[in-house]
Design an enzyme around this catalytic site. Structure first.
Site, PDB file in Angstrom:
ATOM      1  N   SER A 140       2.979  11.564  32.370  1.00 43.64           N
ATOM      2  CA  SER A 140       3.295  11.519  33.722  1.00 43.64           C
ATOM      3  C   SER A 140       2.196  12.398  34.326  1.00 43.64           C
ATOM      4  CB  SER A 140       4.996  11.970  34.174  1.00 43.64           C
ATOM      5  OG  SER A 140       4.979  12.028  35.364  1.00 43.64           O
ATOM      6  N   TYR A 154      11.275  17.867  33.775  1.00 43.48           N
ATOM      7  CA  TYR A 154      10.636  16.959  33.441  1.00 43.48           C
ATOM      8  C   TYR A 154       8.940  17.007  33.188  1.00 43.48           C
ATOM      9  CZ  TYR A 154       8.699  11.971  34.319  1.00 43.48           C
ATOM     10  OH  TYR A 154       8.002  11.002  34.341  1.00 43.48           O
TER      11      TYR A 154
END
Ligand code: NAP
Length: 245
Positions: A140, A154
């Protein structure tokens, strides 16, 4: 003979778009889902409509569970024989929060799913794949941007995916197995609702240099290219698919 791709988290979002794209290119598709049987059935139907030679297998799997991951690879091998591509895609966010407000259970769930899960999938891929095959890990842009005030846990988990990609590419390269990653930016999927901000993609898309969020299909094309022989000299690369974000 058709090639086979194994995709974790293929019931929705980027994993589903990737499954449908591979099916449309004539690949067999083995994908996992976590609990959403209805969405998995819908992915199967879309693959079957898109595919001209391939077959589709959906398998329930929790990537945090070693035996569940082993079962996924076993089922794919039993159904299709060899596996030529693995897309290490399953991942989650927890509701947006500052780190000061994060409880340990939330952090464990994010790390177990996004790090331990991805490493277990990578391990089974290493045990299963042969020369001329490839892995794509789904990281990501959060790994580079840090996701402050939203999902700093995350972001760290995706930093681990980048490190996994670099190490695995070096470990498996001599066996003829390529390993790359993609870093999606703001992509229109359910993940933003999971983070408690369903309009996140619509709100943040216009702030990207390309002026919009991305579609899961645009990410799928990058994954397909990295798995395909067209990327035969690409390994250890981490490609931003983020509209310039
Ligand atoms: P999504 O639409 O929320 O789909 C998540 C998928 O992961 C679903 O198929 C879900 O299965 C599965 N899953 C969840 N927990 C699991 C577990 N414990 N074990 C196995 N599978 C599990 O997410 P997405 O946006 O497509 O994200 C896919 C990947 O892209 C993730 O790694 C995410 O971090 C990454 N990413 C997404 C974006 C974005 O903006 N969308 C940006 C950067 C990176 P069920 O359907 O059964 O629940």
């Amino acid at each position: 003979m058709a090639k086979t791709v194994l995709i974790t988290g293929g019931s929705r979002g980027i994993g589903r778009a990737t499954a449908v794209l591979f099916a449309s290119k004539g690949w067999n598709v083995a994908f996992s889902y976590f609990g959403n049987q209805k969405s998995a059935d819908e992915t199967c139907a879309k693959c079957e409509r898109a595919g001209y030679t391939g077959n589709v297998l959906a398998r329930k799997c929790d990537v945090r569970d070693e035996l569940s991951v082993i079962d996924l690879f076993t089922a794919a091998r039993e159904r299709f024989g060899s596996i030529e591509g693995v897309v290490n895609n399953a991942g989650i966010v927890a509701p947006q929060s500052s780190i000061a407000e994060m409880d340990v259970e939330r952090m464990k769930t994010v790390f177990d799913t996004n790090i331990l899960g991805a490493y277990l999938v990578a391990r089974e891929a290493a045990r299963t794949l042969h020369s001329g095959t490839a892995i794509v890990n789904v990281s990501s842009m959060a790994a580079k941007l840090g996701a402050p005030g939203e999902y700093i846990d995350y972001a760290g988990s995706k930093g681990a995916i980048d490190a996994l990609t670099i190490g695995l590419a070096k470990e498996l390269g001599p066996m003829g197995i390529r390993v790359n990653a993609i870093r999606p930016g703001i992509i229109e999927t359910d993940i933003h609702a999971s983070g408690g901000h369903p309009d996140r993609a619509a709100e943040l898309g216009p702030t990207c240099p390309l002026g919009r969020s991305g579609d899961p299909e645009e990410v799928a094309h990058s994954i397909f290219w990295l798995i395909s022989p067209d990327a035969s000299y690409v390994t250890g690369s981490i490609m931003d698919v983020s509209g310039g974000r």
